[in-house]
Design a protein around this motif. Structure first.
Motif: not given
Length: 242
Positions: A116-121, A213-218, A235-242
């Motif tokens: 709801a806060e991040d429309s780029n996920i 649950p289990a998550f994979v993010i970057g 998500v921020g770390q993955a975004r920075d890495a991209n």
């Protein structure tokens, strides 16, 4: 308890092996020296266990990192996996889950709040039904709902379901979200559904996951419930890495 006992046995074998390598001694003498060492310093066993556990954790982490690298495209771009959020998002989050997992239900609220806060996920869902027949039925029904364009609505409704997801309650929710139940039954037997679940099982085994649950993010593999703030950080770390 079984894991600790096995680790102690392995540690004992490690101590025995170490002494055997140092001197050419009989088996009886080696065991005698090991027992003497343990009596004089009982903590040596737990130290050995901790070393072994650390080595196992490092090996598992290295193995998981290799799987994340080699299976990245399958994890993030499998055409047979449901995608919600922004399909063109700059960060992809993969979640393995079970509709009867209470931690998954709690995590669903965190994921929804993040979206709801991040429309780029871009969120990729991997159905991983490991908690009984009801979980399998729910996963198959949810995946079948794709054919009617209602996967996301059905997914959130099942996550909001009170009590266990079983055939009767799942079909009731299906009607509530406007699914054609007769078509749903028919679509649940499609080979694509079998393939999705089998692929989820193979991926989780390769990644060393043991529960939902289990998550994979970057580059991050995160087992267990994750709060929104931590998801944002990953998500921020993955975004920075991209």
């Amino acid at each position: 308890m079984k894991t600790i006992t096995a680790s102690i046995a392995t540690a004992f074998a490690l101590l025995t092996s170490t002494i055997a390598q140092a001197d050419d001694l009989s088996e009886a003498r080696i065991k005698e020296l090991v027992y003497e060492a343990i009596r004089e310093n009982p903590g040596i066993v737990m130290e050995a266990v901790q070393i072994l556990q650390q080595q196992e954790a490092e090996q598992q982490a290295n193995s998981a990192a290799e799987v994340l690298s080699t299976q990245r495209d399958l994890l993030e771009n499998d055409p047979n996996a449901p995608v919600i959020g922004n399909p063109e998002g700059d960060v992809t989050m993969v979640e393995f889950f079970d509709y009867n997992c209470p931690y998954c239900k709690s995590a669903a609220n965190e994921v929804k709040a993040l979206m709801a806060e991040d429309s780029n996920i871009r969120v990729v869902y991997r159905e991983w039904p490991i908690l009984g027949e009801g979980s399998v039925f729910a996963a198959r029904a949810a995946l079948a709902a794709r054919n009617q364009g209602k996967y996301e609505a059905f997914h959130w409704a099942l996550m909001d379901l009170k009590g266990r997801a079983e055939e009767a309650s799942i079909l009731r929710v299906a009607e509530e979200v406007g699914l054609d139940v007769d078509q749903l039954w028919e679509d649940m037997d499609s080979p694509e559904i079998e393939e999705h679940i089998a692929t989820s099982m193979a991926l989780t085994q390769a990644l060393g996951l043991t529960g939902t649950p289990a998550f994979v993010i970057g580059e991050a593999l995160v087992p267990g419930f994750v709060e929104k703030a931590h998801l944002e950080e990953l998500v921020g770390q993955a975004r920075d890495a991209n």
